[in-house]
Design an enzyme around this catalytic site. Structure first.
Site, PDB file in Angstrom:
ATOM      1  N   LYS A  54      42.329  31.376  50.170  1.00 37.71           N
ATOM      2  CA  LYS A  54      41.480  30.977  49.040  1.00 37.71           C
ATOM      3  C   LYS A  54      42.341  30.430  47.898  1.00 37.71           C
ATOM      4  O   LYS A  54      42.034  29.404  47.295  1.00 37.71           O
ATOM      5  CB  LYS A  54      40.651  32.182  48.551  1.00 37.71           C
ATOM      6  CG  LYS A  54      39.522  32.566  49.512  1.00 37.71           C
ATOM      7  CD  LYS A  54      38.888  33.913  49.189  1.00 37.71           C
ATOM      8  CE  LYS A  54      37.806  34.263  50.226  1.00 37.71           C
ATOM      9  NZ  LYS A  54      37.209  35.592  50.056  1.00 37.71           N
ATOM     10  N   GLN A  98      37.926  41.085  46.636  1.00 39.22           N
ATOM     11  CA  GLN A  98      37.836  40.985  48.091  1.00 39.22           C
ATOM     12  C   GLN A  98      37.332  42.309  48.685  1.00 39.22           C
ATOM     13  O   GLN A  98      37.858  43.383  48.375  1.00 39.22           O
ATOM     14  CB  GLN A  98      39.220  40.615  48.666  1.00 39.22           C
ATOM     15  CG  GLN A  98      39.224  40.324  50.146  1.00 39.22           C
ATOM     16  CD  GLN A  98      38.462  39.051  50.531  1.00 39.22           C
ATOM     17  OE1 GLN A  98      38.345  38.118  49.749  1.00 39.22           O
ATOM     18  NE2 GLN A  98      37.918  39.033  51.739  1.00 39.22           N
ATOM     19  N   ASP A 121      30.924  35.000  44.102  1.00 41.76           N
ATOM     20  CA  ASP A 121      30.501  35.439  45.438  1.00 41.76           C
ATOM     21  C   ASP A 121      28.976  35.455  45.559  1.00 41.76           C
ATOM     22  O   ASP A 121      28.434  35.533  46.657  1.00 41.76           O
ATOM     23  CB  ASP A 121      30.999  36.873  45.707  1.00 41.76           C
ATOM     24  CG  ASP A 121      32.354  36.906  46.390  1.00 41.76           C
ATOM     25  OD1 ASP A 121      32.579  36.094  47.295  1.00 41.76           O
ATOM     26  OD2 ASP A 121      33.165  37.789  46.024  1.00 41.76           O
TER      27      ASP A 121
HETATM   28  N1  GUN Z   1      34.881  40.093  52.538  1.00 38.24           N
HETATM   29  C1  GUN Z   1      34.368  39.420  53.598  1.00 38.24           C
HETATM   30  N2  GUN Z   1      33.711  38.316  53.177  1.00 38.24           N
HETATM   31  C2  GUN Z   1      33.814  38.296  51.828  1.00 38.24           C
HETATM   32  C3  GUN Z   1      33.354  37.394  50.828  1.00 38.24           C
HETATM   33  O1  GUN Z   1      32.681  36.387  51.094  1.00 38.24           O
HETATM   34  N3  GUN Z   1      33.676  37.716  49.558  1.00 38.24           N
HETATM   35  C4  GUN Z   1      34.398  38.825  49.241  1.00 38.24           C
HETATM   36  N4  GUN Z   1      34.645  39.061  47.951  1.00 38.24           N
HETATM   37  N5  GUN Z   1      34.836  39.679  50.138  1.00 38.24           N
HETATM   38  C5  GUN Z   1      34.548  39.410  51.428  1.00 38.24           C
END
Ligand code: GUN
Length: 291
Positions: A54, A98, A121
């Site tokens: 990311k 995350q 998110d």
């Molecule tokens: N863990 C798995 N997928 C995601 C996501 O799309 N965002 C976040 N913050 N954590 C995740």
């Protein structure tokens, strides 16, 4: 039949170059660069990889980004304190914590703590509520990536039977909402599909999946969608990301490529699109916050 490939890597690259131009225009106009703060608690190797990817994509298009790493024994209070600081920081437009989090930290408490304007998110109940009501502030990243990947390849959702296998808060549930919704100016990613959601208690999953024009697999169970579960010519979208013997595999058995009309690969399908849509939300957050 050999399915046509729904290439998320190529589309994500195209979207990144468009967004890079938008970011450059904002900076030339004297605005702050969009900024994303990523928070990683503990040392989950998959989470470390996702966050690294990311941040690399942010760097590529000029989004400022910061990584806050906290030890696995961080308390909920310590994490909430960091989120408060990020909520108040004008250089930060998006906050990404995350998931999953260590078990002493309540995921809900963390999701509620991120100020909704910086919730890139789209996990906060205010943003989920807005999405549900058909006037979204943000779209959740993976569902938005699925919608874009399919639409970009000329596949029409409207009037189709879409079957979503999986009902998670991150993928299945919000994706089903977006697919069933009317496409409007306020909700351009509404798809006007007829949607069925299947899950672990669904009876006769095989026949249900075979009735899908567009089948989305978001179960996290490797290879659980087998060729006999797919209508010949259907579009199959694989959202799965599991590791088997150190190798990334999806929810869709490779033999499905001989039956489906379209198939998104793992890796190189939905994964890169999820990251592209996170960048999109961060840029949108900068527009909403800074103008
Ligand atoms: N863990 C798995 N997928 C995601 C996501 O799309 N965002 C976040 N913050 N954590 C995740």
């Amino acid at each position: 039949m050999t399915a046509k490939r729904l290439d998320g890597k190529v589309l994500a690259q195209l979207l990144r170059s468009e967004m890079a131009a938008t970011v450059a225009t904002r900076i030339a106009a004297g605005k702050r660069p969009p900024g994303l703060a990523a928070v990683l608690v503990g040392e989950n190797p998959s989470s470390q990889t996702y966050v690294r990817n990311k941040r690399k994509s942010c760097d590529e298009i000029g989004i400022a980004n910061w990584l806050h790493t906290l030890p696995a024994d961080t308390s909920e209070q310590q994490l909430l304190y960091l989120i408060d600081r990020l909520n108040a920081d004008p250089a930060v437009h998006g906050i990404l914590v995350q998931l999953p989090l260590p078990k002493q930290i309540r995921e809900d408490a963390v999701i509620h703590a991120v100020t909704p304007l910086k919730d890139v998110d789209c996990f906060h109940p205010e943003n989920v509520g807005r999405l549900t009501a058909g006037h979204p502030r943000y779209y959740p990243c993976t569902p938005h990536g699925v919608v874009k990947l399919v639409t970009h390849n000329g596949i029409v959702w409207a009037g189709k039977h879409a079957v979503v296998v999986g009902r998670s808060n991150i993928v299945g549930k919000p994706l089903a909402l977006m697919l069933m919704q009317k496409s409007t100016a306020a909700n351009p990613a509404g798809c006007d599909a007829t949607v069925t959601v299947a899950h672990t208690r669904t009876a006769n999953l095989k026949d249900l999946c075979r009735s899908a024009d567009i089948l989305i697999a978001a179960t996290g169970v490797p290879n659980c969608i087998r060729p006999d579960m797919v209508q010949p010519g259907a579009a199959v979208i694989d959202v799965g990301t599991s590791f088997v013997d150190g190798k990334l595999v999806g929810d869709v058995d490779p033999g499905v490529a001989d039956v489906a009309g379209w198939l998104s690969p793992v890796p190189g399908g939905v994964g890169p699109m999820t990251i592209a849509m996170l960048l999109y939300n961060t840029l949108r957050a900068a527009e909403l916050i800074d103008g």
